[in-house]
Design a protein around this motif. Structure first.
Motif, short mmCIF file in Angstrom:
data_model
loop_
_atom_site.label_atom_id
_atom_site.label_comp_id
_atom_site.label_asym_id
_atom_site.label_seq_id
_atom_site.Cartn_x
_atom_site.Cartn_y
_atom_site.Cartn_z
N ALA A 184 1.76 0.65 -0.33
CA ALA A 184 0.31 0.52 -0.40
C ALA A 184 -0.27 1.01 -1.72
O ALA A 184 -1.09 0.33 -2.34
N LYS A 185 0.14 2.18 -2.17
CA LYS A 185 -0.43 2.72 -3.41
C LYS A 185 -0.11 1.84 -4.60
O LYS A 185 -0.94 1.64 -5.50
N THR A 186 1.09 1.28 -4.61
CA THR A 186 1.51 0.42 -5.70
C THR A 186 0.72 -0.88 -5.70
O THR A 186 0.26 -1.36 -6.75
N ILE A 187 0.53 -1.46 -4.53
CA ILE A 187 -0.25 -2.69 -4.41
C ILE A 187 -1.68 -2.46 -4.87
O ILE A 187 -2.25 -3.26 -5.63
N MET A 188 -2.29 -1.35 -4.45
CA MET A 188 -3.67 -1.07 -4.85
C MET A 188 -3.80 -0.91 -6.36
O MET A 188 -4.73 -1.44 -6.98
N LEU A 189 -2.86 -0.22 -6.97
CA LEU A 189 -2.94 0.00 -8.42
C LEU A 189 -2.65 -1.28 -9.20
O LEU A 189 -3.28 -1.54 -10.23
N LEU A 190 -1.72 -2.09 -8.73
CA LEU A 190 -1.46 -3.36 -9.40
C LEU A 190 -2.67 -4.29 -9.31
O LEU A 190 -3.03 -4.95 -10.29
N GLN A 191 -3.30 -4.32 -8.15
CA GLN A 191 -4.48 -5.17 -8.00
C GLN A 191 -5.65 -4.63 -8.84
O GLN A 191 -6.42 -5.41 -9.41
N TRP A 192 -5.77 -3.32 -8.92
CA TRP A 192 -6.79 -2.73 -9.80
C TRP A 192 -6.53 -3.15 -11.24
O TRP A 192 -7.46 -3.52 -11.97
#
Length: 204
Positions: A184-192
Protein backbone atom coordinates in the motif's frame (compact mmCIF):
# COMPACT_ATOMS: atom_id res chain seq x y z
CA UNK A 1 4.08 3.20 21.52
CA UNK A 2 0.80 5.08 21.63
CA UNK A 3 -0.75 6.57 24.76
CA UNK A 4 -4.39 6.43 25.80
CA UNK A 5 -6.51 9.27 24.39
CA UNK A 6 -7.50 12.21 26.56
CA UNK A 7 -11.25 12.24 27.37
CA UNK A 8 -11.47 15.80 26.05
CA UNK A 9 -10.49 14.78 22.51
CA UNK A 10 -13.86 13.19 21.76
CA UNK A 11 -16.74 13.51 24.24
CA UNK A 12 -18.52 10.66 22.45
CA UNK A 13 -15.88 8.18 23.67
CA UNK A 14 -15.37 7.13 27.31
CA UNK A 15 -12.69 4.47 27.86
CA UNK A 16 -13.58 2.27 30.83
CA UNK A 17 -11.02 -0.55 30.72
CA UNK A 18 -7.76 -1.46 28.96
CA UNK A 19 -6.35 -4.99 29.11
CA UNK A 20 -2.94 -5.98 27.76
CA UNK A 21 -3.34 -9.30 25.95
CA UNK A 22 0.22 -9.68 24.70
CA UNK A 23 3.50 -7.78 24.83
CA UNK A 24 5.85 -10.45 23.52
CA UNK A 25 6.87 -8.52 20.38
CA UNK A 26 4.65 -5.46 20.28
CA UNK A 27 1.59 -4.67 22.39
CA UNK A 28 -1.89 -6.09 21.82
CA UNK A 29 -4.59 -4.41 23.92
CA UNK A 30 -8.31 -5.04 24.37
CA UNK A 31 -10.12 -1.80 25.21
CA UNK A 32 -13.65 -1.42 26.51
CA UNK A 33 -15.31 1.93 25.95
CA UNK A 34 -18.69 3.60 25.89
CA UNK A 35 -19.61 5.21 22.58
CA UNK A 36 -22.37 7.73 21.86
CA UNK A 37 -23.90 7.17 18.43
CA UNK A 38 -25.16 9.86 16.09
CA UNK A 39 -28.73 9.35 17.32
CA UNK A 40 -27.65 10.01 20.92
CA UNK A 41 -27.77 6.46 22.27
CA UNK A 42 -24.80 4.98 24.14
CA UNK A 43 -23.39 1.50 23.61
CA UNK A 44 -20.51 -0.43 25.18
CA UNK A 45 -17.91 -1.52 22.63
CA UNK A 46 -14.70 -3.55 22.68
CA UNK A 47 -11.79 -3.27 20.26
CA UNK A 48 -8.41 -4.93 20.04
CA UNK A 49 -5.53 -2.72 18.92
CA UNK A 50 -2.08 -3.81 17.87
CA UNK A 51 0.54 -1.22 18.80
CA UNK A 52 3.85 -1.63 16.99
CA UNK A 53 4.86 2.01 17.11
CA UNK A 54 4.92 4.49 14.23
CA UNK A 55 7.05 4.22 11.11
CA UNK A 56 8.49 6.06 8.13
CA UNK A 57 9.04 5.24 4.47
CA UNK A 58 10.54 7.00 1.46
CA UNK A 59 10.28 6.79 -2.32
CA UNK A 60 13.80 7.06 -3.71
CA UNK A 61 13.87 8.43 -7.25
CA UNK A 62 16.43 9.41 -9.86
CA UNK A 63 14.91 12.23 -11.93
CA UNK A 64 17.69 12.11 -14.54
CA UNK A 65 17.54 8.36 -15.07
CA UNK A 66 13.78 8.08 -14.63
CA UNK A 67 14.10 5.31 -12.06
CA UNK A 68 12.97 4.46 -8.55
CA UNK A 69 14.82 2.41 -5.97
CA UNK A 70 12.82 -0.21 -4.07
CA UNK A 71 13.58 -3.14 -1.80
CA UNK A 72 12.58 -6.79 -1.95
CA UNK A 73 12.47 -9.01 1.12
CA UNK A 74 10.56 -11.96 2.54
CA UNK A 75 7.42 -10.91 4.45
CA UNK A 76 5.84 -13.84 6.28
CA UNK A 77 2.43 -12.16 6.94
CA UNK A 78 1.79 -11.67 3.20
CA UNK A 79 3.19 -15.14 2.44
CA UNK A 80 0.68 -16.74 4.78
CA UNK A 81 -2.13 -14.67 3.19
CA UNK A 82 -1.85 -15.91 -0.40
CA UNK A 83 1.11 -13.90 -1.73
CA UNK A 84 2.87 -16.23 -4.22
CA UNK A 85 6.28 -16.42 -2.53
CA UNK A 86 6.32 -13.73 0.18
CA UNK A 87 9.10 -11.81 -1.58
CA UNK A 88 7.59 -8.34 -1.24
CA UNK A 89 8.60 -5.35 -3.37
CA UNK A 90 8.29 -2.07 -1.48
CA UNK A 91 9.78 1.29 -0.57
CA UNK A 92 12.45 1.33 2.12
CA UNK A 93 10.80 1.70 5.53
CA UNK A 94 11.21 1.12 9.23
CA UNK A 95 9.92 1.88 12.69
CA UNK A 96 10.80 5.17 14.34
CA UNK A 97 11.90 3.54 17.60
CA UNK A 98 13.03 6.49 19.74
CA UNK A 99 13.87 8.78 16.79
CA UNK A 100 11.90 11.43 14.95
CA UNK A 101 10.59 10.42 11.53
CA UNK A 102 13.32 12.09 9.44
CA UNK A 103 16.14 10.64 11.51
CA UNK A 104 14.57 7.20 11.41
CA UNK A 105 14.06 7.09 7.64
CA UNK A 106 17.60 8.30 6.97
CA UNK A 107 18.87 5.45 9.15
CA UNK A 108 16.64 2.84 7.55
CA UNK A 109 17.41 3.90 3.98
CA UNK A 110 21.15 3.68 4.52
CA UNK A 111 20.84 0.27 6.15
CA UNK A 112 18.49 -1.15 3.51
CA UNK A 113 19.69 0.47 0.27
CA UNK A 114 23.10 1.96 1.01
CA UNK A 115 21.85 5.43 0.02
CA UNK A 116 22.80 8.39 2.23
CA UNK A 117 19.86 10.77 1.93
CA UNK A 118 20.32 14.46 1.25
CA UNK A 119 17.19 16.43 0.38
CA UNK A 120 14.06 14.90 1.90
CA UNK A 121 10.47 15.90 1.09
CA UNK A 122 7.59 15.08 3.41
CA UNK A 123 4.65 13.90 1.29
CA UNK A 124 1.90 12.77 3.69
CA UNK A 125 1.15 10.72 6.81
CA UNK A 126 -1.23 7.75 6.70
CA UNK A 127 -2.76 5.22 9.06
CA UNK A 128 -2.04 1.88 7.48
CA UNK A 129 -4.78 -0.32 8.94
CA UNK A 130 -7.12 1.85 11.07
CA UNK A 131 -9.46 -0.98 12.04
CA UNK A 132 -6.88 -2.70 14.24
CA UNK A 133 -3.33 -1.31 13.97
CA UNK A 134 -2.35 1.98 15.64
CA UNK A 135 0.61 2.68 13.34
CA UNK A 136 0.92 6.07 11.64
CA UNK A 137 3.32 6.03 8.72
CA UNK A 138 5.28 9.16 7.74
CA UNK A 139 5.82 9.12 3.97
CA UNK A 140 8.67 10.91 2.22
CA UNK A 141 10.28 11.22 -1.20
CA UNK A 142 13.94 11.86 -1.93
CA UNK A 143 16.24 11.92 -4.96
CA UNK A 144 19.19 9.58 -5.13
CA UNK A 145 22.29 9.40 -7.30
CA UNK A 146 23.01 5.87 -8.60
CA UNK A 147 26.73 6.63 -8.42
CA UNK A 148 26.49 7.19 -4.68
CA UNK A 149 24.77 3.94 -3.79
CA UNK A 150 26.40 1.82 -1.11
CA UNK A 151 25.96 -1.85 -0.33
CA UNK A 152 22.72 -1.85 1.66
CA UNK A 153 21.00 -5.17 2.27
CA UNK A 154 19.86 -4.57 5.83
CA UNK A 155 21.38 -5.74 9.11
CA UNK A 156 22.23 -9.44 8.98
CA UNK A 157 22.35 -9.70 12.78
CA UNK A 158 18.66 -8.72 12.84
CA UNK A 159 17.75 -11.36 10.26
CA UNK A 160 17.41 -8.88 7.39
CA UNK A 161 18.13 -10.10 3.87
CA UNK A 162 17.14 -7.22 1.59
CA UNK A 163 17.60 -6.99 -2.16
CA UNK A 164 17.83 -3.49 -3.68
CA UNK A 165 15.80 -3.20 -6.89
CA UNK A 166 16.11 -0.33 -9.38
CA UNK A 167 13.18 0.05 -11.78
CA UNK A 168 12.15 2.41 -14.51
CA UNK A 169 9.32 4.51 -13.12
CA UNK A 170 6.94 3.48 -15.92
CA UNK A 171 7.71 -0.18 -15.21
CA UNK A 172 6.98 0.29 -11.50
CA UNK A 173 3.57 1.79 -12.34
CA UNK A 174 2.74 -1.18 -14.59
CA UNK A 175 3.69 -3.55 -11.78
CA UNK A 176 0.86 -2.07 -9.70
CA UNK A 177 -1.58 -3.18 -12.42
CA UNK A 178 -0.09 -6.67 -12.64
CA UNK A 179 -0.02 -7.11 -8.86
CA UNK A 180 3.77 -7.45 -8.73
CA UNK A 181 3.72 -4.39 -6.49
CA UNK A 182 0.99 -4.90 -3.91
CA UNK A 183 2.31 -2.86 -1.00
CA UNK A 184 0.00 0.00 0.00
CA UNK A 185 2.64 2.57 0.95
CA UNK A 186 4.57 1.91 -2.23
CA UNK A 187 1.48 2.23 -4.42
CA UNK A 188 0.50 5.51 -2.76
CA UNK A 189 3.96 7.01 -3.20
CA UNK A 190 4.28 5.87 -6.82
CA UNK A 191 0.89 7.35 -7.64
CA UNK A 192 1.84 10.57 -5.85
CA UNK A 193 5.01 10.71 -7.96
CA UNK A 194 2.91 10.38 -11.11
CA UNK A 195 0.21 12.86 -10.12
CA UNK A 196 2.06 15.57 -8.20
CA UNK A 197 5.66 14.47 -7.75
CA UNK A 198 8.89 14.19 -9.75
CA UNK A 199 7.43 12.13 -12.63
CA UNK A 200 4.31 14.21 -13.20
CA UNK A 201 5.40 15.39 -16.66
CA UNK A 202 6.38 11.86 -17.67
CA UNK A 203 3.01 10.51 -16.52
CA UNK A 204 1.19 13.19 -18.51
Amino acid sequence: MTSLPSPSRNPRVRVTDVEVLSSAWYVLRRTTFDYRHGDGRWSTEQRETYDRGNGATVLLYDPAGGTVLLTRQFRYPVYVNDHPDGMFLETAAGLLDADDAETAIRREVQEETGVRLGELEHVFDVYTSPGSVTERLHCYAAPYDPADRGEGGGIAEEGEDIEVVELRFAEALKMIETGEIADAKTIMLLQWAALRGPFRDAAD
